[in-house]
Design an enzyme around this catalytic site. Sequence first.
Site, PDB file in Angstrom:
ATOM      1  N   LYS A   1     -11.288 -11.089  -8.924  1.00 58.86           N
ATOM      2  CA  LYS A   1     -11.471 -10.721  -7.735  1.00 58.86           C
ATOM      3  C   LYS A   1     -13.230 -10.055  -7.732  1.00 58.86           C
ATOM      4  O   LYS A   1     -12.999  -8.699  -8.748  1.00 58.86           O
ATOM      5  CB  LYS A   1     -11.485 -10.556  -6.946  1.00 58.86           C
ATOM      6  CG  LYS A   1     -11.583 -11.050  -4.756  1.00 58.86           C
ATOM      7  CD  LYS A   1     -10.327 -10.931  -4.015  1.00 58.86           C
ATOM      8  CE  LYS A   1     -11.071 -10.288  -2.684  1.00 58.86           C
ATOM      9  NZ  LYS A   1     -10.505 -10.283  -1.531  1.00 58.86           N
TER      10      LYS A   1
ATOM     11  N   LYS B   1       0.440  -1.082  -0.065  1.00 60.97           N
ATOM     12  CA  LYS B   1      -0.173  -0.050   0.375  1.00 60.97           C
ATOM     13  C   LYS B   1       0.883   1.493  -0.036  1.00 60.97           C
ATOM     14  O   LYS B   1       0.492   2.651  -0.486  1.00 60.97           O
ATOM     15  CB  LYS B   1      -0.975  -0.006   1.007  1.00 60.97           C
ATOM     16  CG  LYS B   1      -2.382  -0.865   0.977  1.00 60.97           C
ATOM     17  CD  LYS B   1      -3.367  -0.769   1.465  1.00 60.97           C
ATOM     18  CE  LYS B   1      -4.397  -1.872   1.544  1.00 60.97           C
ATOM     19  NZ  LYS B   1      -5.715  -1.766   2.057  1.00 60.97           N
TER      20      LYS B   1
ATOM     21  N   LYS C   1     -16.033  -3.729  -5.348  1.00 63.72           N
ATOM     22  CA  LYS C   1     -16.582  -2.531  -6.086  1.00 63.72           C
ATOM     23  C   LYS C   1     -15.676  -1.762  -6.488  1.00 63.72           C
ATOM     24  O   LYS C   1     -16.209  -1.150  -7.797  1.00 63.72           O
ATOM     25  CB  LYS C   1     -16.419  -1.571  -4.771  1.00 63.72           C
ATOM     26  CG  LYS C   1     -18.470  -2.177  -3.950  1.00 63.72           C
ATOM     27  CD  LYS C   1     -17.646  -2.171  -2.546  1.00 63.72           C
ATOM     28  CE  LYS C   1     -17.150  -2.555  -1.889  1.00 63.72           C
ATOM     29  NZ  LYS C   1     -17.323  -3.276  -0.535  1.00 63.72           N
TER      30      LYS C   1
HETATM   31  P1  AMP Z   1     -13.048  -5.570   1.115  1.00 63.10           P
HETATM   32  O1  AMP Z   1     -14.390  -4.625   1.331  1.00 63.10           O
HETATM   33  O2  AMP Z   1     -11.714  -5.514  -0.065  1.00 63.10           O
HETATM   34  O3  AMP Z   1     -11.956  -5.340   2.031  1.00 63.10           O
HETATM   35  O4  AMP Z   1     -13.642  -6.883   1.239  1.00 63.10           O
HETATM   36  C1  AMP Z   1     -13.784  -6.900   2.692  1.00 63.10           C
HETATM   37  C2  AMP Z   1     -13.250  -8.776   3.330  1.00 63.10           C
HETATM   38  O5  AMP Z   1     -15.000  -9.358   2.462  1.00 63.10           O
HETATM   39  C3  AMP Z   1     -12.532  -9.114   3.248  1.00 63.10           C
HETATM   40  O6  AMP Z   1     -12.555 -10.143   4.375  1.00 63.10           O
HETATM   41  C4  AMP Z   1     -12.455 -10.359   2.277  1.00 63.10           C
HETATM   42  O7  AMP Z   1     -11.944 -11.231   2.004  1.00 63.10           O
HETATM   43  C5  AMP Z   1     -14.375 -10.330   1.716  1.00 63.10           C
HETATM   44  N1  AMP Z   1     -14.520 -10.147   0.062  1.00 63.10           N
HETATM   45  C6  AMP Z   1     -14.267  -8.868  -0.601  1.00 63.10           C
HETATM   46  N2  AMP Z   1     -14.484  -9.472  -1.382  1.00 63.10           N
HETATM   47  C7  AMP Z   1     -14.838 -10.678  -1.797  1.00 63.10           C
HETATM   48  C8  AMP Z   1     -14.762 -11.849  -3.337  1.00 63.10           C
HETATM   49  N3  AMP Z   1     -15.230 -11.090  -4.257  1.00 63.10           N
HETATM   50  N4  AMP Z   1     -14.588 -12.394  -2.351  1.00 63.10           N
HETATM   51  C9  AMP Z   1     -14.701 -13.488  -1.520  1.00 63.10           C
HETATM   52  N5  AMP Z   1     -14.674 -12.845  -0.120  1.00 63.10           N
HETATM   53  C10 AMP Z   1     -14.710 -11.037  -0.487  1.00 63.10           C
END
Ligand code: AMP
Length: 346
Positions: free
Chosen positions: A203, A114, A206
């Site tokens: 993956k 980051k 958003k």
């Molecule tokens: P983030 O918003 O990317 O920080 O994700 C928040 C949580 O959701 C984390 O535990 C991620 O591992 C999970 N997460 C986010 N996107 C995905 C995805 N496409 N598939 C599985 N888990 C996800």
Amino acid sequence: MPPRKRVYSGIQPTAVMTIGNYFGAVQNWVRLQDECDCVYCVVDLHAMTAPYDAAELRHASTEMFVSLLAAGIDPDRTIVYIQSTVPEQTELCWMLATLTSLGDLSRMTQFKEKSGLLKDGLAEDDGAFISAGLLFYPVLQAADILAYRADCVPVGQDQSQHLELSRGIAKRFNSRFGYLFPEPETLHTPITKVLSTADPTRKMSKSLGPKHYIGLFEEEDSIRRKIRSAVTDSGAAPVGGAGDRQASPGIENLLTLLAACGHRDDAKRMREDYFAGTLRYVDLKGLTADALVALTSEMRDRRADILRRETDLEGRIMEMGERARAVAGETLALAREKMGTFAPPA
Ligand code: AMP
Ligand code: TRP
């Protein structure tokens, strides 16, 4: 009966919760409530380590709080709160920082990524601004967990290093000042990884834009459209036994979604059809869309219900903060005593 384990986890605030967040993390949090005493946090202070807009942050934190309730986090059994409502944690963060080595922090992969330090030697000398907040990120995470003296922390693989650091900090505190913190274990549960339906090599996220994610509260039409246009595969379907062979990423993703919605048998059958060369993609898409629409409409109803019931959302957030402060405050009082600092005047 043995005492119930205490579980702690945190999620960054975002205004929209995706089905990736839900299947990948939050659904598991919901399940853990049956077996453990759970504390879940919307980590707005962590979100400040990336560029952000102040008004948006408050909005996103509130939305994430509501989304967690709508997704099934039960405030009668579980403490669910916004991080900045608990200043005890930030004080503990400072205390723990004195037990954390700069070397360990600067070796954290997430910090290196980051801060851009992984990119061709980019560093502050080149004019990049690298905030100390980014460096401190894992200390605050340790403070989150240790303030509640949690036993287990359900997180994805990418957080293992931060958890290892939290255990190191707990150990150092305990050996220097006397036992206070259990060393928090990482609870690696099988995580469902959801891919973008528009580009199943990536993956679901958003940050890729609206066509790449499905919101947990999204409207039916929009979900059906996204599933209908989901990328499946190009070329002929492979023929042969299902075994442990992988279908194309797009098909695997749809099968994953179908199974995650609870239709495991359908997913298994369609997987076999795929390898037998008899699967009609429109059938798979139809079933997957139906399953997702059923799930999301239930979520949407619950969300509307909560917003109707909770006429004073801010009051609710404060009330939850108070409950969290009571627990974190007890830990902090012990930590102050052991470390030799004062409490603020009452
Ligand atoms: P983030 O918003 O990317 O920080 O994700 C928040 C949580 O959701 C984390 O535990 C991620 O591992 C999970 N997460 C986010 N996107 C995905 C995805 N496409 N598939 C599985 N888990 C996800
Ligand atoms: N760093 C975690 C993430 O990016 C979020 C988080 C903050 C967290 N504090 C936590 C997770 C405490 C578990 C426990 O996903």
